[in-house]
Motif scaffolding. Sequence first.
Motif, short mmCIF file in Angstrom:
data_model
loop_
_atom_site.label_atom_id
_atom_site.label_comp_id
_atom_site.label_asym_id
_atom_site.label_seq_id
_atom_site.Cartn_x
_atom_site.Cartn_y
_atom_site.Cartn_z
N TYR A 112 0.83 -1.19 0.00
CA TYR A 112 0.00 0.00 0.00
C TYR A 112 0.88 1.25 0.00
O TYR A 112 1.84 1.35 0.77
CB TYR A 112 -0.93 -0.03 1.20
N ASN A 113 0.53 2.20 -0.83
CA ASN A 113 1.37 3.39 -0.94
C ASN A 113 0.75 4.66 -0.36
O ASN A 113 1.40 5.71 -0.35
CB ASN A 113 1.79 3.63 -2.41
N TYR A 114 -0.48 4.60 0.09
CA TYR A 114 -1.08 5.73 0.79
C TYR A 114 -1.67 5.22 2.11
O TYR A 114 -2.32 4.17 2.13
CB TYR A 114 -2.18 6.40 -0.04
N TRP A 115 -1.46 6.02 3.16
CA TRP A 115 -1.91 5.63 4.49
C TRP A 115 -2.59 6.81 5.18
O TRP A 115 -2.21 7.97 4.99
CB TRP A 115 -0.72 5.19 5.34
N GLY A 116 -3.57 6.48 5.99
CA GLY A 116 -4.17 7.49 6.84
C GLY A 116 -3.39 7.64 8.14
O GLY A 116 -2.43 6.90 8.37
N GLN A 117 -3.82 8.57 8.97
CA GLN A 117 -3.14 8.84 10.23
C GLN A 117 -3.60 7.92 11.35
O GLN A 117 -2.97 7.85 12.40
CB GLN A 117 -3.35 10.30 10.64
#
Length: 125
Positions: A112-117
Amino acid sequence: QVQLVESGGGSVQAGGSLRLSCGASRTYSFYCMGWFRQAPGKEREAVARIYRGSGSTVYADSVKGRFTISLDNAKSTVYLQMNSLKPEDTAMYYCAADTRAYGGPWYSATRYNYWGQGTQVTVSS
């Protein structure tokens, strides 16, 4: 860049339910999305994944039958319905998006290349 924002976390007693949401700062194209969690002192672990095209889902054994991942394609929003919560579900929960379709195990964070906080879920006994 895409920013993912989780919401819906909180404190609940064992046996209760919570629904997590993960929205994006803008419309974007992604291959699949996943939910991960990390408890204090433990490694981040995969919870569930859903493919955008087929809607196919997969779950960690520890949450199978209790959690449900779903997707609103129009809103690029992914949800995690958590029922029959247990104290061991206490963790920070993160959503993640794979926009590259490079492959790899669904449970691998490197996919995965985008993550939430993250959003905190606390389950008391």
